[in-house]
Design a protein around this motif. Structure first.
Motif, PDB file in Angstrom:
ATOM      1  N   LEU A  20      11.190   7.612   4.590  1.00  0.00           N
ATOM      2  CA  LEU A  20      10.318   7.868   3.447  1.00  0.00           C
ATOM      3  C   LEU A  20      10.989   7.417   2.153  1.00  0.00           C
ATOM      4  CD1 LEU A  20       9.128  11.479   4.348  1.00  0.00           C
ATOM      5  CD2 LEU A  20       7.957   9.317   4.816  1.00  0.00           C
ATOM      6  N   THR A  21      10.229   6.738   1.310  1.00  0.00           N
ATOM      7  CA  THR A  21      10.677   6.375  -0.022  1.00  0.00           C
ATOM      8  C   THR A  21       9.708   7.011  -1.002  1.00  0.00           C
ATOM      9  OG1 THR A  21      11.571   4.266   0.770  1.00  0.00           O
ATOM     10  CG2 THR A  21      11.196   4.473  -1.599  1.00  0.00           C
ATOM     11  N   TRP A  22      10.227   7.821  -1.909  1.00  0.00           N
ATOM     12  CA  TRP A  22       9.424   8.541  -2.896  1.00  0.00           C
ATOM     13  C   TRP A  22       9.604   7.826  -4.227  1.00  0.00           C
ATOM     14  CZ3 TRP A  22       7.178  13.585  -1.784  1.00  0.00           C
ATOM     15  CH2 TRP A  22       7.314  13.960  -0.443  1.00  0.00           C
ATOM     16  N   ILE A  23       8.508   7.392  -4.819  1.00  0.00           N
ATOM     17  CA  ILE A  23       8.561   6.609  -6.051  1.00  0.00           C
ATOM     18  C   ILE A  23       7.832   7.364  -7.154  1.00  0.00           C
ATOM     19  CG2 ILE A  23       7.901   4.435  -7.146  1.00  0.00           C
ATOM     20  CD1 ILE A  23       7.827   3.253  -4.240  1.00  0.00           C
ATOM     21  N   ILE A  67       4.393   8.319  -5.555  1.00  0.00           N
ATOM     22  CA  ILE A  67       3.887   7.504  -4.454  1.00  0.00           C
ATOM     23  C   ILE A  67       4.891   7.626  -3.320  1.00  0.00           C
ATOM     24  CG2 ILE A  67       3.420   5.140  -3.706  1.00  0.00           C
ATOM     25  CD1 ILE A  67       2.796   4.573  -6.733  1.00  0.00           C
ATOM     26  N   VAL A  68       4.401   7.834  -2.106  1.00  0.00           N
ATOM     27  CA  VAL A  68       5.294   7.937  -0.958  1.00  0.00           C
ATOM     28  C   VAL A  68       4.994   6.794   0.004  1.00  0.00           C
ATOM     29  CG1 VAL A  68       6.160   9.393   0.903  1.00  0.00           C
ATOM     30  CG2 VAL A  68       5.270  10.462  -1.195  1.00  0.00           C
ATOM     31  N   LEU A  69       6.049   6.063   0.331  1.00  0.00           N
ATOM     32  CA  LEU A  69       5.953   5.008   1.338  1.00  0.00           C
ATOM     33  C   LEU A  69       6.618   5.515   2.606  1.00  0.00           C
ATOM     34  CD1 LEU A  69       7.206   1.961  -0.790  1.00  0.00           C
ATOM     35  CD2 LEU A  69       4.874   2.815  -0.572  1.00  0.00           C
ATOM     36  N   SER A 105       0.887  -1.159   0.000  1.00  0.00           N
ATOM     37  CA  SER A 105       0.000   0.000   0.000  1.00  0.00           C
ATOM     38  C   SER A 105       0.933   1.219   0.000  1.00  0.00           C
ATOM     39  CB  SER A 105      -0.903  -0.026   1.240  1.00  0.00           C
ATOM     40  OG  SER A 105      -0.111  -0.068   2.418  1.00  0.00           O
ATOM     41  N   CYS A 106       0.430   2.392   0.320  1.00  0.00           N
ATOM     42  CA  CYS A 106       1.287   3.577   0.393  1.00  0.00           C
ATOM     43  C   CYS A 106       0.808   4.479   1.521  1.00  0.00           C
ATOM     44  CB  CYS A 106       1.307   4.324  -0.934  1.00  0.00           C
ATOM     45  SG  CYS A 106      -0.218   5.195  -1.337  1.00  0.00           S
ATOM     46  N   ALA A 107       1.605   5.480   1.839  1.00  0.00           N
ATOM     47  CA  ALA A 107       1.210   6.467   2.854  1.00  0.00           C
ATOM     48  C   ALA A 107       0.402   7.581   2.203  1.00  0.00           C
ATOM     49  CB  ALA A 107       2.450   7.037   3.542  1.00  0.00           C
ATOM     50  N   CYS A 125       1.685  -1.596  -6.329  1.00  0.00           N
ATOM     51  CA  CYS A 125       1.274  -0.710  -5.246  1.00  0.00           C
ATOM     52  C   CYS A 125      -0.218  -0.415  -5.373  1.00  0.00           C
ATOM     53  CB  CYS A 125       2.069   0.590  -5.294  1.00  0.00           C
ATOM     54  SG  CYS A 125       1.718   1.679  -3.883  1.00  0.00           S
ATOM     55  N   VAL A 126      -0.946  -0.623  -4.285  1.00  0.00           N
ATOM     56  CA  VAL A 126      -2.374  -0.331  -4.251  1.00  0.00           C
ATOM     57  C   VAL A 126      -2.560   1.013  -3.537  1.00  0.00           C
ATOM     58  CG1 VAL A 126      -4.642  -1.116  -3.493  1.00  0.00           C
ATOM     59  CG2 VAL A 126      -2.912  -2.794  -4.220  1.00  0.00           C
ATOM     60  N   VAL A 127      -3.162   1.954  -4.262  1.00  0.00           N
ATOM     61  CA  VAL A 127      -3.386   3.305  -3.752  1.00  0.00           C
ATOM     62  C   VAL A 127      -4.887   3.537  -3.647  1.00  0.00           C
ATOM     63  CG1 VAL A 127      -3.048   5.762  -4.213  1.00  0.00           C
ATOM     64  CG2 VAL A 127      -1.281   4.113  -4.899  1.00  0.00           C
TER      65      VAL A 127
END
Length: 185
Positions: A153-156, A107-109, A96-98, A129-131
């Motif tokens: 934080l990981t920014w994709i 997308i930010v994890l 999922s994601c934040a 990734c499910v958003v």
């Protein structure tokens, strides 16, 4: 005294007795966006990711189809039954994601529940990734407001890609070669 200490001492002497100045933090926020989901999907697609916008009821079937035949890492807290693949043998990861950013297609994890560890999301060649639609915000300032700066934080922004000096694009060097995003409406 080191050069650094000397410089800081000079600065301290120069501002001694000066009044504290409040710095205004009026960051420019995104313009009103009518269709956050549509804009996010368009921007993610621009990054060469695979994008699906689906009603929530259709998401589980799409996940099953996407991961069929793959050894997947399913992080703790992801709302799904599934096997756990070892990192070195995994074909992919599902998370999922934040938060997700419509303007940038990012997308930010924050590696909370359902998001896995940084290694789990960067080592496998495939990332699904499910958003959820309610996780999509218009711009970066709105995303920052939702995030905890103390979390990793990981920014994709699309599949991992880089270019050499001749501008030849190479994918999969710093993370997954394939990014698939399911937006649940």
């Amino acid at each position: 005294m080191s050069a650094r200490e000397e410089i800081l001492a000079r600065i301290g002497k120069a501002v001694a007795g000066a009044a504290d100045v409040e710095i205004p933090r009026h960051y420019r926020t995104a313009q009103q966006v009518e269709d956050l989901v549509g804009l996010f999907a368009e921007r993610v697609d621009d990054y060469r990711a695979i994008v699906h916008v689906l009603p929530a009821a259709e998401v589980p079937a799409r996940i099953d189809e996407a991961v069929a035949g793959r050894r997947m890492i399913v992080p703790d807290g992801f709302d799904r039954d599934g096997g756990w693949a070892e990192l070195d043998t995994a074909d992919g990861v599902i998370t999922s994601c934040a938060v997700a950013i419509a303007e940038t297609g990012t997308i930010v994890l924050d590696h909370g529940p359902g998001q896995g560890t940084r290694a789990q999301t960067l080592v496998p060649d495939y990332h699904l990734c499910v958003v959820r639609a309610d996780q999509i915000v218009a711009g970066v300032p709105e995303a920052i407001a939702r995030l905890d700066p103390a979390r990793p934080l990981t920014w994709i922004s699309g599949p991992s890609a880089t270019s050499d000096i001749e501008l030849n694009r190479v994918e999969g060097v710093h993370g997954p070669r394939t990014l698939e995003v399911i937006i649940s409406t």
